[in-house]
Design a protein around this motif. Structure first.
Motif, mmCIF file in Angstrom:
data_model
loop_
_atom_site.group_PDB
_atom_site.id
_atom_site.type_symbol
_atom_site.label_atom_id
_atom_site.label_comp_id
_atom_site.label_asym_id
_atom_site.label_seq_id
_atom_site.Cartn_x
_atom_site.Cartn_y
_atom_site.Cartn_z
ATOM 1 N N VAL A 184 -22.417 19.630 10.114
ATOM 2 C CA VAL A 184 -21.132 20.324 10.143
ATOM 3 C C VAL A 184 -20.081 19.445 10.813
ATOM 4 O O VAL A 184 -18.947 19.328 10.342
ATOM 5 C CB VAL A 184 -21.257 21.669 10.884
ATOM 6 N N SER A 185 -20.467 18.798 11.909
ATOM 7 C CA SER A 185 -19.541 17.918 12.624
ATOM 8 C C SER A 185 -19.091 16.761 11.744
ATOM 9 O O SER A 185 -17.931 16.333 11.804
ATOM 10 C CB SER A 185 -20.217 17.384 13.891
ATOM 11 N N ARG A 186 -19.982 16.256 10.919
ATOM 12 C CA ARG A 186 -19.634 15.157 10.011
ATOM 13 C C ARG A 186 -18.488 15.548 9.092
ATOM 14 O O ARG A 186 -17.571 14.747 8.843
ATOM 15 C CB ARG A 186 -20.862 14.780 9.188
ATOM 16 N N GLU A 187 -18.529 16.787 8.592
ATOM 17 C CA GLU A 187 -17.454 17.245 7.718
ATOM 18 C C GLU A 187 -16.123 17.321 8.473
ATOM 19 O O GLU A 187 -15.070 16.971 7.949
ATOM 20 C CB GLU A 187 -17.795 18.615 7.124
ATOM 21 N N LEU A 188 -16.165 17.771 9.730
ATOM 22 C CA LEU A 188 -14.947 17.854 10.537
ATOM 23 C C LEU A 188 -14.382 16.470 10.834
ATOM 24 O O LEU A 188 -13.169 16.265 10.802
ATOM 25 C CB LEU A 188 -15.237 18.589 11.852
ATOM 26 N N VAL A 189 -15.261 15.519 11.122
ATOM 27 C CA VAL A 189 -14.817 14.150 11.401
ATOM 28 C C VAL A 189 -14.106 13.562 10.182
ATOM 29 O O VAL A 189 -13.079 12.885 10.306
ATOM 30 C CB VAL A 189 -16.011 13.273 11.810
ATOM 31 N N ARG A 190 -14.620 13.828 8.998
ATOM 32 C CA ARG A 190 -13.980 13.323 7.779
ATOM 33 C C ARG A 190 -12.588 13.915 7.607
ATOM 34 O O ARG A 190 -11.645 13.220 7.233
ATOM 35 C CB ARG A 190 -14.846 13.660 6.559
ATOM 36 N N GLU A 191 -12.465 15.218 7.883
ATOM 37 C CA GLU A 191 -11.159 15.861 7.757
ATOM 38 C C GLU A 191 -10.174 15.291 8.775
ATOM 39 O O GLU A 191 -9.010 15.063 8.460
ATOM 40 C CB GLU A 191 -11.302 17.369 7.938
ATOM 41 N N HIS A 192 -10.635 15.046 9.997
ATOM 42 C CA HIS A 192 -9.761 14.480 11.026
ATOM 43 C C HIS A 192 -9.308 13.082 10.633
ATOM 44 O O HIS A 192 -8.165 12.693 10.897
ATOM 45 C CB HIS A 192 -10.487 14.437 12.363
ATOM 46 N N ALA A 193 -10.196 12.314 10.011
ATOM 47 C CA ALA A 193 -9.842 10.955 9.590
ATOM 48 C C ALA A 193 -8.728 10.987 8.554
ATOM 49 O O ALA A 193 -7.829 10.142 8.568
ATOM 50 C CB ALA A 193 -11.069 10.247 9.028
ATOM 51 N N VAL A 194 -8.763 11.967 7.659
ATOM 52 C CA VAL A 194 -7.719 12.088 6.642
ATOM 53 C C VAL A 194 -6.382 12.430 7.285
ATOM 54 O O VAL A 194 -5.347 11.846 6.961
ATOM 55 C CB VAL A 194 -8.089 13.159 5.596
ATOM 56 N N VAL A 195 -6.397 13.366 8.243
ATOM 57 C CA VAL A 195 -5.162 13.753 8.927
ATOM 58 C C VAL A 195 -4.559 12.557 9.649
ATOM 59 O O VAL A 195 -3.342 12.307 9.579
ATOM 60 C CB VAL A 195 -5.421 14.904 9.916
ATOM 61 N N GLY A 196 -5.392 11.777 10.331
ATOM 62 C CA GLY A 196 -4.894 10.593 11.026
ATOM 63 C C GLY A 196 -4.346 9.554 10.071
ATOM 64 O O GLY A 196 -3.342 8.898 10.357
ATOM 65 N N MET A 197 -4.987 9.414 8.912
ATOM 66 C CA MET A 197 -4.550 8.442 7.921
ATOM 67 C C MET A 197 -3.156 8.763 7.395
ATOM 68 O O MET A 197 -2.331 7.873 7.207
ATOM 69 C CB MET A 197 -5.547 8.419 6.766
ATOM 70 N N LEU A 198 -2.874 10.039 7.184
ATOM 71 C CA LEU A 198 -1.601 10.420 6.596
ATOM 72 C C LEU A 198 -0.421 10.062 7.489
ATOM 73 O O LEU A 198 0.686 9.832 7.003
ATOM 74 C CB LEU A 198 -1.589 11.936 6.313
ATOM 75 N N GLY A 199 -0.645 10.021 8.795
ATOM 76 C CA GLY A 199 0.456 9.743 9.696
ATOM 77 C C GLY A 199 0.630 8.285 10.049
ATOM 78 O O GLY A 199 1.641 7.914 10.646
ATOM 79 N N THR A 200 -0.343 7.436 9.699
ATOM 80 C CA THR A 200 -0.298 6.052 10.178
ATOM 81 C C THR A 200 -0.374 4.999 9.090
ATOM 82 O O THR A 200 -0.176 3.822 9.379
ATOM 83 C CB THR A 200 -1.454 5.804 11.167
ATOM 84 N N MET A 201 -0.658 5.378 7.862
ATOM 85 C CA MET A 201 -0.905 4.385 6.824
ATOM 86 C C MET A 201 0.098 4.467 5.689
ATOM 87 O O MET A 201 0.554 5.549 5.323
ATOM 88 C CB MET A 201 -2.317 4.560 6.238
ATOM 89 N N GLY A 202 0.392 3.294 5.122
ATOM 90 C CA GLY A 202 1.204 3.243 3.924
ATOM 91 C C GLY A 202 0.363 3.523 2.693
ATOM 92 O O GLY A 202 -0.847 3.737 2.764
ATOM 93 N N ALA A 203 0.998 3.493 1.542
ATOM 94 C CA ALA A 203 0.334 3.908 0.304
ATOM 95 C C ALA A 203 -0.864 3.023 -0.040
ATOM 96 O O ALA A 203 -1.952 3.527 -0.323
ATOM 97 C CB ALA A 203 1.345 3.900 -0.842
ATOM 98 N N GLU A 204 -0.667 1.675 -0.031
ATOM 99 C CA GLU A 204 -1.765 0.791 -0.400
ATOM 100 C C GLU A 204 -2.928 0.934 0.565
ATOM 101 O O GLU A 204 -4.092 0.909 0.161
ATOM 102 C CB GLU A 204 -1.298 -0.666 -0.430
ATOM 103 N N ALA A 205 -2.633 1.112 1.852
ATOM 104 C CA ALA A 205 -3.694 1.265 2.842
ATOM 105 C C ALA A 205 -4.474 2.561 2.613
ATOM 106 O O ALA A 205 -5.694 2.598 2.754
ATOM 107 C CB ALA A 205 -3.105 1.239 4.254
ATOM 108 N N ARG A 206 -3.771 3.633 2.268
ATOM 109 C CA ARG A 206 -4.456 4.905 2.007
ATOM 110 C C ARG A 206 -5.389 4.785 0.805
ATOM 111 O O ARG A 206 -6.538 5.243 0.846
ATOM 112 C CB ARG A 206 -3.435 6.016 1.752
ATOM 113 N N VAL A 207 -4.881 4.194 -0.267
ATOM 114 C CA VAL A 207 -5.701 4.052 -1.466
ATOM 115 C C VAL A 207 -6.877 3.123 -1.196
ATOM 116 O O VAL A 207 -8.002 3.369 -1.641
ATOM 117 C CB VAL A 207 -4.848 3.542 -2.644
#
Length: 282
Positions: free
Chosen positions: A149-172
């Motif tokens: 269950v924690s693994r799923e939460l960690v993945r979601e947190h990683a996505v949230v962090g990515m949206l605020g710090t990465m440009g388009a090419e980095a996200r893809v």
């Protein structure tokens, strides 16, 4: 994240009392432990859980439905999403083999999100009361379930962090690296795979428009990091792709209109991947 309109699709029942026509077999508890990456757990139980076949486009469960079971992906690919009152969907993730579905229903005893099959899938249906009982009987199993269950939460947190710090090419790039790693973990090729989701669905997940997703994939292709043909992806330089995913967002006022960072990366690869990355805006 970018929202997108949802298409109507039939839904399967989450109840176990389904017709045997969609029955894909049974899984023992040791089978499930191996599926979740818990092969080292010693379990002694005769519990068996039904596998259900879900066809592409069918719903597994919908937000607001009564929570009575969790699902483990045995095979196939799905998408999890939120749906607003206007019929707009927000993609939360793309579950595949070994992933848990439906655990968000535990809070209010109602599923908070929805899940739909991108391909024909086999899911293991585990009544939550049975999962709880087994956890109480085996402390190590209970611990591993919490970790899943924690693994799923960690993945979601990683996505949230990515949206605020990465440009388009980095996200893809990060999206492709994550897919590569997950394919490797379940025994598939990490270098050649098909994208089961559309560009629009990728954009919704990464917070990008479909045009930006397409441009970013083309830029990575032109730089020689990947080769892409419609949905078929070949990772040509995973190490360089990992570097691209670490690039932070650069404010627009610091960008040079004439700069082409991925072309710069491609030119300098023979000398140093880092040389190209140092001048790359997000």
């Amino acid at each position: 994240m970018i929202a997108m309109p949802i298409e109507s699709a039939p839904r399967i029942s989450t109840m176990l009392e389904c017709d045997d026509s969609d029955n894909s077999g049974w899984c023992s508890l040791p089978d499930i432990c191996r599926l979740l990456g818990m092969a080292d757990i010693n379990v002694d139980s005769d519990s068996r859980f039904r596998r259900r076949r879900v066809k592409a486009g069918q719903w597994v469960f919908s937000a607001g439905e009564k929570f009575n079971a969790v699902f483990i992906v045995y095979s196939g690919f799905l998408k999890s999403l939120l749906l607003d009152d206007g019929g707009i969907q927000q993609i939360l993730g793309f579950p595949m083999r070994g992933d848990l579905l439906g655990i968000d229903g535990l809070h209010n005893q109602q599923y908070a999100s929805q899940a739909s099959a991108l391909t024909d899938c086999d899911l293991v249906v585990i009544p939550f009361h049975e999962l709880t009982r087994l956890g109480h009987q085996n402390a190590m199993l209970e611990n591993w379930l919490y970790r899943a269950v924690s693994r799923e939460l960690v993945r979601e947190h990683a996505v949230v962090g990515m949206l605020g710090t990465m440009g388009a090419e980095a996200r893809v790039a990060r999206f492709l690296v994550a897919l590569s790693e997950r394919f490797a973990a379940i025994g598939y090729s990490p270098n050649c795979f098909n994208l089961r989701m559309t560009r629009q669905e990728i954009g919704s997940y990464l917070g990008l428009t479909i045009e930006t997703v397409s441009r970013s994939l083309s830029a990575l292709h032109d730089a020689g990091l990947i080769h892409i043909n419609q949905r078929a992806v070949e990772v040509c330089d995973l190490a360089a792709l990992r570097l691209v995913q670490k690039m932070p967002t650069v404010p627009k006022k610091h960008r040079q209109a004439s700069s082409d960072p991925l072309r710069s990366l491609n030119t300098s690869r023979q000398q140093s991947v880092w040389a190209g990355l140092n001048a790359m805006p997000a």
